[in-house]
Design an enzyme around this catalytic site. Structure first.
Site, PDB file in Angstrom:
ATOM      1  N   ASN A  26       8.740  18.780  34.872  1.00  0.00           N
ATOM      2  CA  ASN A  26       7.783  18.262  35.434  1.00  0.00           C
ATOM      3  C   ASN A  26       5.986  18.262  35.530  1.00  0.00           C
ATOM      4  O   ASN A  26       4.967  19.119  36.504  1.00  0.00           O
ATOM      5  CB  ASN A  26       8.078  18.722  37.057  1.00  0.00           C
ATOM      6  CG  ASN A  26       7.724  20.682  37.600  1.00  0.00           C
ATOM      7  OD1 ASN A  26       7.610  21.203  36.389  1.00  0.00           O
ATOM      8  ND2 ASN A  26       7.458  20.410  38.917  1.00  0.00           N
ATOM      9  N   ASP A  75       9.622  31.188  38.365  1.00  0.00           N
ATOM     10  CA  ASP A  75       9.805  30.020  38.694  1.00  0.00           C
ATOM     11  C   ASP A  75       8.466  29.639  38.761  1.00  0.00           C
ATOM     12  O   ASP A  75       7.701  29.853  39.925  1.00  0.00           O
ATOM     13  CB  ASP A  75      10.601  29.567  40.146  1.00  0.00           C
ATOM     14  CG  ASP A  75      10.536  28.586  40.616  1.00  0.00           C
ATOM     15  OD1 ASP A  75       9.205  27.327  39.756  1.00  0.00           O
ATOM     16  OD2 ASP A  75      11.056  28.121  41.774  1.00  0.00           O
TER      17      ASP A  75
END
Length: 440
Positions: A103, A314
């Site tokens: 992303n 993450d």
């Protein structure tokens, strides 16, 4: 010929102190300090003076950590993180390989962006940076991206992380292609029709705070669907950032039936709960959301039992203007690369759920196996690649986001005292981090 000696270390925290000789990026000898060691199995030390010596002072030696889920933000948001700053944070956190999520801006949905990210990772050279390719064009979930082209450019993991591949037909097609390409699809499990406008875990705390609830079923339902699809087509599925107890139950069910599914849990979902939302501090806002103490307990046990395979950070850096704002407008995400080891020790080792071999399994061996990295997560043995991490298990430290190598500072562990610290990181026989610094 380059040589490095790690003196006075304990592989996997077991046995007597040892000296590890590394020559040209490969472990060439392990000499025990135990005088009773069998001389026929005890490797010879290098007769020449090594180029570098690191005094371990009894530190634990582990395989270098592998993070399947890192947001490096480059290209596009270099104001929050770059491949250089993120690689620095990773090396300081004990990592020798990271997977950079897709992303970015532009999205990593084609070979051009893949090659840019990989090239910048090689130029920085502190960790192996592996680009994650997008499953769909622009992460929009409407059309498959160029999976074959990206796979030929070296991509081993595909994910639309931040967005769920919610269309079951597109997900099935992605799994079919992934099987043919021998790669893995990593799913951000979130049924978007159940989470529209959601701000926190659906439960008592969200109700009391007036925040729209995010049901655990939104995650569980997608995982169940994708496990069925993966089993039907015979593909490998990886589930990103598992957060709910029910998801662990689904994974256990699927694995018992032979489904080729793996899963990761983040450090913050192993430690923090939605009780932290009482202050409305957006540093605690994350996707998927922090859940209940019962979820945390189940995830810890699932990780110990192998139902959840590994820990992935993450790592999600954000600029102050994107995080230091009202809760509803704040971006979700937390830093994780420099705190992951310590949180795993606090939640899994200090509770007796894992020993140090277990730490090696969840932070190094399983993620390397899932991603198909042949030179990482390897045993500490003669002839193996020297991708290694030294850990001081007796250390304690107080988290200060401002001291991190990341450009951003959005850590939920600010001010928390954590156990254990990385002493040094070694990538192919070269020290990439030592004593909290990057060697010149």
């Amino acid at each position: 010929m380059n040589t490095l000696v790690l003196k006075g270390v304990r592989p996997y925290g077991e046995g007597p102190l040892s000296d590890v000789l590394i020559r040209d990026g490969v472990i060439a000898g392990i000499t025990s300090h135990d005088p009773n060691t069998d001389p026929h199995t005890d490797p010879h030390t290098d007769p020449n003076t090594p180029d570098t010596v690191v005094d371990g002072n009894g530190a634990i030696l582990l395989p270098g950590f592998v993070d399947l889920h890192t947001h490096l933000r480059e290209p596009g948001r270099e104001d929050t993180e770059t491949i250089e700053s993120g690689s620095t944070a990773a090396a300081l956190g004990g990592y020798t390989a990271v997977f950079a999520m897709a992303n970015t801006d532009p999205v990593t949905d084609n070979a051009v962006v893949v090659e840019h990210v990989a090239r910048r990772g090689r130029e920085v050279g502190l960790v192996d940076v592996h680009p994650v390719g997008a499953v769909t064009v622009g992460l929009r979930g409407e059309q498959l991206a160029e999976l074959g082209t990206m796979a030929r450019a070296g991509v081993r993991v595909f994910s639309d992380d931040g967005h769920c591949v919610h269309d079951p037909l597109i997900m099935r097609r992605a799994l079919e292609y992934s099987k043919a390409l021998d790669v893995v699809v990593a799913q951000h499990a979130e049924e978007p029709r159940l989470t529209a406008g959601a701000q926190a875990h659906e439960g008592a705390n969200a109700a009391r705070l007036g925040l729209q609830g995010w049901p655990a079923a939104a995650e569980e339902a997608v995982v169940a669907r994708d496990c069925l699809l993966a089993r039907q087509v015979g593909a490998r599925l990886h589930v990103c950032h598992v957060s709910a107890a029910g998801t662990a139950d689904v994974l256990e069910w699927a694995k018992a039936r032979g489904t080729a599914v793996s899963a990761e849990v983040t450090p913050h979902h192993l430690l923090l709960t939605d009780d932290r939302l009482a202050t409305y501090d957006p540093v605690n806002k994350v996707n998927p959301p922090l859940r209940t103490a019962a979820d945390v307990e189940r995830l810890r046990q699932a990780l110990a039992d192998g139902v959840v395979d590994c820990v992935a950070t993450d790592h999600a850096p954000h600029a102050p203007q994107d995080k230091d704002t009202e809760w509803s407008a704040a971006r979700p995400g937390m830093l994780g690369l420099q705190t992951a080891l310590s949180v795993v020790v606090k939640t899994m080792v200090e509770t007796g759920l894992l020993d140090w071999r277990g730490v090696a399994r969840v932070l190094s061996e399983r993620p390397a196996e899932i991603a198909g990295l042949p030179d990482h997560g390897r045993p500490i043995a003669v002839g193996e690649p020297a991708n290694l991490t030294l850990v001081d298990p007796a250390a304690t430290w107080v988290v200060r986001g401002a001291d991190f190598a990341s450009i951003a500072a959005n850590t939920p562990f600010e001010g928390m005292e954590l156990p254990a610290r990385v002493v040094a990181t070694v990538l192919r026989g070269r020290v990439t981090a030592a004593a909290g610094r990057i060697p010149a």
